[in-house]
Scaffold this motif. Structure first.
Motif, PDB file in Angstrom:
ATOM      1  N   GLU A 213      32.753 -22.902   8.564  1.00  0.00           N
ATOM      2  CA  GLU A 213      32.051 -24.267   8.015  1.00  0.00           C
ATOM      3  C   GLU A 213      30.615 -24.158   7.614  1.00  0.00           C
ATOM      4  O   GLU A 213      30.211 -24.488   6.690  1.00  0.00           O
ATOM      5  CB  GLU A 213      32.808 -25.202   8.632  1.00  0.00           C
TER       6      GLU A 213
ATOM      7  N   ARG B 172      38.371 -21.713   3.425  1.00  0.00           N
ATOM      8  CA  ARG B 172      38.045 -21.477   4.717  1.00  0.00           C
ATOM      9  C   ARG B 172      39.230 -21.284   5.678  1.00  0.00           C
ATOM     10  O   ARG B 172      39.102 -20.333   6.361  1.00  0.00           O
ATOM     11  CB  ARG B 172      37.229 -22.883   5.223  1.00  0.00           C
ATOM     12  N   GLU B 173      40.443 -21.787   5.556  1.00  0.00           N
ATOM     13  CA  GLU B 173      41.542 -21.606   6.137  1.00  0.00           C
ATOM     14  C   GLU B 173      41.859 -20.263   6.215  1.00  0.00           C
ATOM     15  O   GLU B 173      42.262 -19.550   7.101  1.00  0.00           O
ATOM     16  CB  GLU B 173      42.605 -22.544   5.865  1.00  0.00           C
TER      17      GLU B 173
ATOM     18  N   ARG C 181      36.281 -21.415  13.081  1.00  0.00           N
ATOM     19  CA  ARG C 181      36.583 -22.494  12.137  1.00  0.00           C
ATOM     20  C   ARG C 181      34.812 -23.248  11.786  1.00  0.00           C
ATOM     21  O   ARG C 181      34.651 -23.250  10.824  1.00  0.00           O
ATOM     22  CB  ARG C 181      37.349 -23.488  12.310  1.00  0.00           C
TER      23      ARG C 181
ATOM     24  N   ASP D 276      36.056 -24.282  -0.398  1.00  0.00           N
ATOM     25  CA  ASP D 276      36.862 -25.388  -0.157  1.00  0.00           C
ATOM     26  C   ASP D 276      37.766 -25.280   1.402  1.00  0.00           C
ATOM     27  O   ASP D 276      37.645 -24.201   1.694  1.00  0.00           O
ATOM     28  CB  ASP D 276      37.734 -25.644  -1.331  1.00  0.00           C
ATOM     29  N   ASN D 277      38.775 -26.171   1.594  1.00  0.00           N
ATOM     30  CA  ASN D 277      39.274 -26.109   2.632  1.00  0.00           C
ATOM     31  C   ASN D 277      40.440 -25.069   2.894  1.00  0.00           C
ATOM     32  O   ASN D 277      40.592 -24.218   3.900  1.00  0.00           O
ATOM     33  CB  ASN D 277      40.230 -27.486   3.049  1.00  0.00           C
TER      34      ASN D 277
END
Length: 312
Positions: free
Chosen positions: A64, A75-76, A60, A71-72
């Motif tokens: 990042e 990334r996830e 993670r 965006d979150n």
């Protein structure tokens, strides 16, 4: 008794039995259909990263740092895809170790094999293959060895049983295996016209054999030893990239010539490192989930401090 035989006797001690049992299970798993192996590999990887969350935090953090524009949710998604790809790479590796590459050989497409043609009488220097930790590394390297034999550098695994099995499996494909610190032997092999594979994308801190050059916009510790050896031995340099095509269960490997910088030492090594990092980054961006983000690629900083990978 041979050296490996003596090693094996020591590794049969009861405290190693659980590792041997895992390899025994892997032998049976490697006989399943490949799609079933992939499903199992992804499932095991997801479980592992849930049980060992610090490893997931490394992925993670790397995502990042390397992809600040995501965006979150994006990334996830990339983190989850990376974990799945690592699971697939795990079963591919065990397949090659337990069954060999022959059942999959016709599924590996190799581009640029002509660059590995043996040297002529006038050109007796070797070839440096610069590799990186893309998915399916053991599988495609084994396939390449069927077309052209080469040596490889390695670092010992911490667990002695894993190191024993890994070393034995890879010896079936590579001419020789050199510890990465054995520079004198590496240089002599290249002078003798050998082909040697190096990993060029690991963070080795602030050692004299490294420099800090951009990788995804971050100054990252980059090993310059392969460039130094290539220059001292007059060897040619190739960049090796590869990826998995999960839809049709095939793999693609490409070999691309790298022209070393036209500069004097030590500035030439920095320029060489920048060029190779650009090649790696460009390829990673084409399939970001197939890179080993589980390595702490950006842990070292030029000022000697270390980047925090464990704070959630």
């Amino acid at each position: 008794m041979s050296v490996r035989g003596a090693q094996l006797v020591k590794l049969l001690a009861p405290w190693h039995w659980h590792i041997w049992m895992l390899f025994g299970c892997s032998w049976f798993v490697a006989r399943l259909p490949l799609k079933a192996q992939y499903w199992l590999g992804r499932s095991v990887a997801r479980l592992f990263f849930k049980l060992v969350p610090r490893r997931e935090r490394i992925i993670r953090k790397n995502v990042e740092l390397a992809f600040p524009d995501l965006d979150n949710s994006q990334r996830e998604s990339l983190v989850n895809e990376t974990i799945g790809s690592l699971g697939m790479t795990m079963v591919e590796t065990l397949f090659v170790w337990m069954r060999g590459i022959d059942p999959l050989l016709d599924r590996v497409n190799i581009n640029g094999i002509e660059h590995l043609q043996t040297a002529t009488d006038e050109e007796t220097s070797g070839i440096v293959i610069l590799g990186a930790h893309f998915s399916s590394l053991d599988l495609v390297a084994a396939a390449l060895s069927k077309k052209c034999r080469f040596a490889a550098t390695y670092r010992k695994a911490r667990n002695p049983v894993i190191d024993f099995v890994c070393h034995g499996a890879r010896q079936r494909y590579y001419d020789e295996m050199f510890e990465a610190t054995n520079l004198r032997t590496l240089a002599q092999s290249l002078r003798n016209g050998k082909i040697v594979w190096f990993a060029s994308d690991q963070d080795m801190g602030t050692r004299k054999s490294t420099c800090f050059v951009p990788f995804f916009g971050i100054d990252a510790s980059t090993v310059v030893t392969p460039f130094r050896l290539a220059r001292k031995t007059g060897s040619r340099v190739l960049f090796m990239s590869h990826k998995r095509n999960a839809d049709d269960l095939s793999w693609e490997l490409s070999l691309t010539p790298v022209n070393l910088a036209d500069a004097t030492e030590p500035g030439c090594y920095r320029q060489d490192a920048m060029k190779v990092n650009e090649l790696i980054e460009s390829f990673v961006r084409s399939a970001p989930e197939q890179y080993f983000w589980v390595h702490r690629r950006f842990k070292s900083m030029a000022n000697g401090s270390r980047r925090d990978y464990q704070t959630p």
